[in-house]
Design a protein around this motif. Structure first.
Motif, PDB file in Angstrom:
ATOM      1  N   VAL A  94       8.261   5.585   3.837  1.00  0.00           N
ATOM      2  CA  VAL A  94       7.854   4.658   4.903  1.00  0.00           C
ATOM      3  C   VAL A  94       6.901   5.353   5.876  1.00  0.00           C
ATOM      4  O   VAL A  94       5.859   4.810   6.252  1.00  0.00           O
ATOM      5  N   ASP A  95       7.262   6.578   6.280  1.00  0.00           N
ATOM      6  CA  ASP A  95       6.414   7.299   7.244  1.00  0.00           C
ATOM      7  C   ASP A  95       5.362   8.151   6.556  1.00  0.00           C
ATOM      8  O   ASP A  95       4.465   8.669   7.206  1.00  0.00           O
ATOM      9  N   PRO A  99      -1.027   3.151   5.172  1.00  0.00           N
ATOM     10  CA  PRO A  99      -0.960   1.690   5.038  1.00  0.00           C
ATOM     11  C   PRO A  99      -1.706   1.267   3.767  1.00  0.00           C
ATOM     12  O   PRO A  99      -2.804   1.743   3.503  1.00  0.00           O
ATOM     13  N   LYS A 123      10.054  -2.893   7.792  1.00  0.00           N
ATOM     14  CA  LYS A 123       9.203  -1.900   8.479  1.00  0.00           C
ATOM     15  C   LYS A 123       7.837  -1.795   7.813  1.00  0.00           C
ATOM     16  O   LYS A 123       6.846  -1.494   8.461  1.00  0.00           O
ATOM     17  N   ARG A 124       7.811  -1.973   6.478  1.00  0.00           N
ATOM     18  CA  ARG A 124       6.536  -1.835   5.749  1.00  0.00           C
ATOM     19  C   ARG A 124       6.331  -3.088   4.896  1.00  0.00           C
ATOM     20  O   ARG A 124       6.843  -3.182   3.773  1.00  0.00           O
ATOM     21  N   ASP A 126       3.831  -3.917   3.345  1.00  0.00           N
ATOM     22  CA  ASP A 126       3.041  -3.650   2.138  1.00  0.00           C
ATOM     23  C   ASP A 126       3.915  -3.079   1.008  1.00  0.00           C
ATOM     24  O   ASP A 126       3.452  -2.959  -0.119  1.00  0.00           O
TER      25      ASP A 126
END
Ligand SMILES: C[S@@+](CC[C@H](N)C(=O)[O-])C[C@H]1O[C@@H](n2cnc3c(N)ncnc32)[C@H](O)[C@@H]1O
Length: 285
Positions: A94-95, A99, A123-124, A126
């Motif tokens: 995630v981090d 993107p 949270k994401r 995509d």
């Protein structure tokens, strides 16, 4: 001793009940660590989807390092997570991933995919999590199609890095062969596939017989060994040469061979199962 008696007792139940019971046991023993460590309070409960013991977040972080070191993962890599479970490997991505670098995780467990969507997809946006309606005697006996019939939910030549952690250790060689072929299809030329499995050699089988292995494997068929002949997919070990042949048959290469994990010393890396990194050649000669 209590844990051995508990494990023997739960092995008498059907897979879904047994996994929930073993998950409940893991939840119970991890409670003090969860209470003491605020970082661990958010871990998914194993009773709902049992992915094994230990520190959920730490295992994900260790895996991220392995992907960077051995599979060439970068922040712009498009990633496929085969049998993603409750997102143990997706969470640290995630981090890490840029993107729209691209992440797809799929699993045969509906509850696991729902957990991923809720905890990570929020949270994401995509990141894509896909449920596939596939049959596996240990994890989903009611699935509509065989493992050998699955088309991965990804188009050809899209993926830089694929991973399957603790998934092939629950699959027959025939199913693994099909998953390798699908992985070859979706990898870009030069793409890499990191997977874990239990690999057998004569020397390692001697180690199992001498009681040095963490799992009590017994002979099954075609040289493979299983923990529970009534539910082979609970844990399966395959001959190393059979795994290597399955990889090369689909056109993947194993430049570094195998790194043995902690389930049966001597070990070559810190993980539990044996580690393989297959490569799709940049050009097929
Ligand atoms: C031990 S868990 C590992 C999960 C995750 N890879 C991890 O390391 O946290 C095994 C996972 O494989 C999934 N699984 C089993 N057979 C599968 C198959 N044929 N295709 C995709 N996923 C499968 C199970 O539902 C389960 O989530």
């Amino acid at each position: 001793m209590a844990s051995i008696i508990f494990r023997r007792a739960v092995s008498l139940f059907p897979p879904a009940v047994r996994r929930a019971a073993s998950g409940a046991y893991l939840d119970l023993v991890s409670l003090p660590a969860r209470v003491a460590n605020p970082d661990r309070r958010q871990e998914p409960w194993q009773t709902i989807h049992n992915v094994g013991g230990g520190d959920f977040a730490a295992a994900g972080r260790e895996n991220l390092e392995l992907l960077k070191t051995y599979a060439g993962l970068t922040t712009s890599s498009s990633v496929l997570d085969i049998g993603c479970g409750t997102g143990r490997m997706a969470a640290p991505l995630v981090d890490f991933l840029d993107p729209n670098a691209g992440y797809v995780g799929f699993d045969i467990s509906r509850s696991a995919i729902e957990t991923c969507k809720r905890r990570i997809g929020s949270k994401r946006t995509d990141f894509r999590f896909v449920h596939v309606d596939v049959r596996n005697r240990e994890y989903r006996s009611s699935g509509a199609i065989e493992e050998t019939e699955l088309t991965f939910p990804v188009a050809d030549n899209q993926i830089d890095v694929a991973l399957a952690t603790s998934v092939f250790s629950h699959m027959t060689l025939e199913s693994i062969g099909h998953y390798l072929a699908e992985t070859h299809r979706v990898l870009k030329p030069g793409g890499r596939f990191m997977f874990t499995a239990f690999a057998l050699t004569d020397q390692r089988e001697a180690g199992i017989q001498a009681g040095r292995a963490a799992l009590d494997f017994k002979p099954w068929k075609d040289g493979s060994m299983v923990v529970d002949p009534n539910s082979p997919e609970r844990a399966i070990a395959h001959r190393l040469e059979a795994l290597e042949a399955a990889v090369s048959t689909v056109g993947l290469r194993l430049p570094d061979g195998v790194r043995y994990g902690g389930w049966l010393p001597p070990t070559a890396y810190p993980g539990g199962q044996d580690l393989f990194v297959a490569v799709k050649p940049a050009s097929q000669a």
